[in-house]
Design a protein around this motif. Structure first.
Motif, PDB file in Angstrom:
ATOM      1  N   VAL A 120      12.317   5.210  -8.193  1.00 20.45           N
ATOM      2  CA  VAL A 120      12.062   4.647  -9.516  1.00 20.45           C
ATOM      3  C   VAL A 120      11.683   3.186  -9.309  1.00 20.45           C
ATOM      4  N   ILE A 121      10.647   2.723  -9.995  1.00 27.59           N
ATOM      5  CA  ILE A 121      10.247   1.326  -9.900  1.00 27.59           C
ATOM      6  C   ILE A 121      11.200   0.477 -10.738  1.00 27.59           C
ATOM      7  N   VAL A 122      11.770  -0.548 -10.123  1.00 26.00           N
ATOM      8  CA  VAL A 122      12.700  -1.442 -10.811  1.00 26.00           C
ATOM      9  C   VAL A 122      11.960  -2.669 -11.316  1.00 26.00           C
ATOM     10  N   LEU A 123      11.171  -3.285 -10.465  1.00 26.29           N
ATOM     11  CA  LEU A 123      10.391  -4.481 -10.830  1.00 26.29           C
ATOM     12  C   LEU A 123       8.982  -4.360 -10.310  1.00 26.29           C
ATOM     13  N   ARG A 140       1.093   5.108   0.476  1.00 25.32           N
ATOM     14  CA  ARG A 140       0.390   6.244   1.060  1.00 25.32           C
ATOM     15  C   ARG A 140       0.050   7.199  -0.083  1.00 25.32           C
ATOM     16  N   GLU A 141      -0.626   8.288   0.225  1.00 27.72           N
ATOM     17  CA  GLU A 141      -1.035   9.208  -0.834  1.00 27.72           C
ATOM     18  C   GLU A 141       0.150   9.836  -1.563  1.00 27.72           C
ATOM     19  N   ALA A 142       1.159  10.292  -0.822  1.00 28.11           N
ATOM     20  CA  ALA A 142       2.287  10.984  -1.447  1.00 28.11           C
ATOM     21  C   ALA A 142       3.617  10.262  -1.241  1.00 28.11           C
ATOM     22  N   SER A 143       3.574   9.052  -0.670  1.00 25.48           N
ATOM     23  CA  SER A 143       4.809   8.341  -0.377  1.00 25.48           C
ATOM     24  C   SER A 143       4.545   6.844  -0.270  1.00 25.48           C
ATOM     25  N   VAL A 144       5.633   6.092  -0.118  1.00 25.78           N
ATOM     26  CA  VAL A 144       5.536   4.659   0.115  1.00 25.78           C
ATOM     27  C   VAL A 144       6.418   4.291   1.303  1.00 25.78           C
ATOM     28  N   ILE A 145       6.045   3.235   2.008  1.00 29.78           N
ATOM     29  CA  ILE A 145       6.894   2.689   3.059  1.00 29.78           C
ATOM     30  C   ILE A 145       7.651   1.537   2.434  1.00 29.78           C
ATOM     31  N   VAL A 146       8.982   1.583   2.541  1.00 33.31           N
ATOM     32  CA  VAL A 146       9.850   0.635   1.860  1.00 33.31           C
ATOM     33  C   VAL A 146      10.658  -0.168   2.879  1.00 33.31           C
ATOM     34  N   ASP A 171       6.234  -3.897  -5.204  1.00 27.12           N
ATOM     35  CA  ASP A 171       7.181  -3.376  -6.194  1.00 27.12           C
ATOM     36  C   ASP A 171       8.571  -3.239  -5.570  1.00 27.12           C
ATOM     37  N   ILE A 172       9.587  -3.452  -6.379  1.00 31.60           N
ATOM     38  CA  ILE A 172      10.965  -3.174  -5.976  1.00 31.60           C
ATOM     39  C   ILE A 172      11.305  -1.792  -6.518  1.00 31.60           C
ATOM     40  N   VAL A 173      11.785  -0.921  -5.635  1.00 26.63           N
ATOM     41  CA  VAL A 173      12.094   0.451  -6.022  1.00 26.63           C
ATOM     42  C   VAL A 173      13.536   0.781  -5.651  1.00 26.63           C
ATOM     43  N   MET A 231      10.349   9.053 -12.877  1.00 22.98           N
ATOM     44  CA  MET A 231       9.770   8.915 -11.568  1.00 22.98           C
ATOM     45  C   MET A 231       8.311   9.332 -11.572  1.00 22.98           C
ATOM     46  N   SER A 232       7.611   8.938 -12.612  1.00 20.63           N
ATOM     47  CA  SER A 232       6.240   9.401 -12.749  1.00 20.63           C
ATOM     48  C   SER A 232       5.214   8.395 -12.255  1.00 20.63           C
ATOM     49  N   LYS A 233       5.532   7.087 -12.302  1.00 20.71           N
ATOM     50  CA  LYS A 233       4.559   6.091 -11.885  1.00 20.71           C
ATOM     51  C   LYS A 233       4.579   5.915 -10.376  1.00 20.71           C
ATOM     52  N   LYS A 234       3.400   5.713  -9.805  1.00 20.65           N
ATOM     53  CA  LYS A 234       3.276   5.479  -8.381  1.00 20.65           C
ATOM     54  C   LYS A 234       3.452   3.984  -8.120  1.00 20.65           C
ATOM     55  N   GLY A 235       4.289   3.651  -7.138  1.00 22.82           N
ATOM     56  CA  GLY A 235       4.526   2.258  -6.817  1.00 22.82           C
ATOM     57  C   GLY A 235       3.311   1.605  -6.179  1.00 22.82           C
ATOM     58  N   LYS A 236       3.320   0.280  -6.183  1.00 19.49           N
ATOM     59  CA  LYS A 236       2.272  -0.460  -5.490  1.00 19.49           C
ATOM     60  C   LYS A 236       2.934  -1.509  -4.609  1.00 19.49           C
ATOM     61  N   GLU A 237       2.182  -2.050  -3.675  1.00 22.52           N
ATOM     62  CA  GLU A 237       2.734  -3.015  -2.731  1.00 22.52           C
ATOM     63  C   GLU A 237       3.398  -4.170  -3.478  1.00 22.52           C
TER      64      GLU A 237
END
Length: 62
Positions: free
Chosen positions: A59-62, A28-34, A9-11, A1-7
């Motif tokens: 965790v990023i899946v795709l 966001r800086e410390a989170s993502v809206i999913v 991404d499937i998590v 769980m080390s990589k930061k997701g980007k718009e």
């Protein structure tokens, strides 16, 4: 769980003992809206199919 997701991404993450998968809509800086499925939102008693997930809890899946 080390990589930061980007718009786009499937998590996957665990919420209330359920494994949930969704698409990152906003970073966001410390989170993502999913965006999650309507069924998952209903199971989690959410009013909308959107949830905020801390960067350390997915965790990023795709």
């Amino acid at each position: 769980m080390s990589k930061k997701g980007k718009e786009g991404d499937i998590v996957k993450f665990i919420r209330n003992g359920m494994m949930i998968m969704g698409k990152v809509l906003k970073v966001r800086e410390a989170s993502v809206i999913v965006s999650i499925s309507n069924d998952d939102a209903e199971a989690l008693n959410l009013d909308t199919p959107f949830t905020i997930v801390s960067n350390k809890n997915y965790v990023i899946v795709l």
